[in-house]
Write an enzyme that holds these catalytic residues in place. Structure first.
Site, PDB file in Angstrom:
ATOM      1  CB  CYS A 190      -0.907  -0.014   1.226  1.00 21.26           C
ATOM      2  SG  CYS A 190      -1.996   1.416   1.299  1.00 21.26           S
TER       3      CYS A 190
ATOM      4  CB  CYS B 232      -1.201   3.886   8.165  1.00 21.48           C
ATOM      5  SG  CYS B 232      -2.303   4.481   6.856  1.00 21.48           S
TER       6      CYS B 232
ATOM      7  CB  CYS C 225      -0.595  -0.118   8.287  1.00 20.44           C
ATOM      8  SG  CYS C 225      -1.419  -1.377   7.287  1.00 20.44           S
TER       9      CYS C 225
ATOM     10  CB  CYS D  57     -14.944  -7.348   7.341  1.00 25.66           C
ATOM     11  SG  CYS D  57     -14.284  -5.704   7.188  1.00 25.66           S
TER      12      CYS D  57
ATOM     13  CB  CYS E 114     -17.839  -0.084   9.917  1.00 25.74           C
ATOM     14  SG  CYS E 114     -16.689  -0.860  11.065  1.00 25.74           S
TER      15      CYS E 114
ATOM     16  NE  ARG F 128     -16.930  -5.385  14.339  1.00 31.49           N
ATOM     17  CZ  ARG F 128     -17.238  -5.050  13.103  1.00 31.49           C
ATOM     18  NH1 ARG F 128     -16.293  -4.744  12.259  1.00 31.49           N
ATOM     19  NH2 ARG F 128     -18.488  -5.043  12.700  1.00 31.49           N
TER      20      ARG F 128
END
Ligand code: SAM
Ligand code: DTB
Ligand code: SF4
Length: 322
Positions: A50, A54, A57, A94, A186, A258
């Site tokens: 990616c 971040c 990550c 998901c 979400c 969650r």
């Protein structure tokens, strides 16, 4: 519901823990069947590489981590995950892709096919593909998508300490596009990235300004991954997590809260405390996206001990109403 002020949220957050848990449990009981917990599972349909940075990550191409990079999966490869879901009371699948944003290309067509396939099996589908525009969100909605996950991750003030390749407003714009397409939202965040209590309060403040509130709010604790800038970050204590969950439950009374990444570090007793404080959704399965998750047999045992039951998907509920 009128949004709370930052001051009001701060007061809730700073309550003596026992008081906070009691209040959260009350709010939980007023709004939900406390026995029901939504069970979701994750599939990483495109892993790693990616372009975003971040700091938490493992899938960012900017960091040297030990994950296995994988191009987009074929729709047929999902059948194993669908079977797993059906066998284990999972109501929501998901799909996660390590993209900065969705592009209108063949990969997007494949993704739409995946959404149709899973929806046809009676499961709710959630997607987390990075930024999307309104038109793309509408196409996903037409294919049957139920929810779009896009976390604000932390406070507006702390955001640029964690991510520099996009800004907070980009995140909020995607959430707007998702809403315009009629999808449910979400959105939540991560604790344990070196942020202050003020930042956690500020994150909840932003979520509470969204009107309507996000239907689902993941509270992740940082999973420190080797090779990422946050690899040596100390873990947050259970007490901080319970405080965050309970505050979220009170500030966003009708949202599913969650208990997400980091659950594997918790004892069954600590998880029970999180459910008592208002958490009512978890991820099950061997892995989250790239990191290990709790043992499913332990999860089943915990459900049995506490008398918890899996919440059916919206599609299953419709079937029983007919
Ligand atoms: N690329 C998309 C995006 O950023 O929206 C979707 C995938 S991304 C992995 C989904 C979310 O996972 C992030 O927003 C973050 O909240 C969470 N996450 C990623 N790595 C994590 C980690 N090491 N610990 C805790 N949460 C993490
Ligand atoms: C969310 O808030 N947490 C999930 C889901 N949304 C996509 C992802 C957690 C990822 C944890 C790190 C990993 O397994 O790669
Ligand atoms: Fe990871 Fe998503 Fe950030 Fe990409 S955009 S580095 S996949 S969290």
């Amino acid at each position: 519901m009128k949004p709370l002020t930052k001051e009001e949220i701060k007061e809730i957050y700073n309550l003596p823990l026992i008081e906070l848990i009691h209040r959260a449990a009350e709010v939980h009981k007023q709004n939900f069947n406390v026995r029901e917990v939504q069970i979701s599972s994750l599939v990483s349909i495109k892993t790693g590489g990616c372009p975003e940075d971040c700091a938490y990550c493992p899938q960012s191409a900017k960091y040297q981590t030990e994950i296995k990079v994988h191009k987009l999966m074929e729709p047929e490869e999902l059948s194993e995950q669908i079977d797993y879901a059906k066998e284990n009371g999972v109501s929501r699948l998901c799909l996660g892709a390590a993209w900065r944003e969705v592009r209108d290309n063949r990969d997007f067509d494949k993704v739409l096919e995946m959404v149709r396939m899973i929806t046809n099996e009676g499961l709710e589908v959630c997607a987390t593909f990075g930024m999307i525009n309104e038109e793309q969100a509408k196409k996903l909605a037409e294919a049957g998508l139920y929810a779009y996950n896009h976390n604000i991750d932390t406070s507006e003030e702390y955001y640029n300490k964690i991510i520099t390749t996009r800004d907070y407003q980009d995140r909020l714009n995607t959430l707007k596009n998702v809403r315009k397409a009629g999808l449910t939202i979400c959105s939540g965040g991560i604790i344990g990235m070196g942020e202050s209590d003020e930042d956690r309060i500020s994150m909840l403040y932003t979520l509470n300004l969204l009107n309507p509130h996000p239907e689902s709010v993941p509270i992740n604790t940082l999973v420190p991954v080797k090779g990422t800038p946050l690899e040596n970050q100390p873990r947050v204590s259970v007490w901080e997590l319970v405080r965050m969950i309970a505050t979220t439950r009170i500030v966003l009374p009708k949202s599913m809260v969650r208990l997400s990444a980091g659950r594997i570090e918790l004892s069954t007793e600590a998880q029970a405390l999180c459910f008592l404080a208002g958490a009512n959704s978890i991820f099950v399965g061997e892995k989250l996206l790239t990191t290990p998750n709790n043992d499913i047999n332990q999860d089943k045992w915990l459900f049995e001990v506490m008398g918890l039951i899996p919440k059916p998907s919206v599609h299953q509920l419709k079937e029983t109403e007919v």
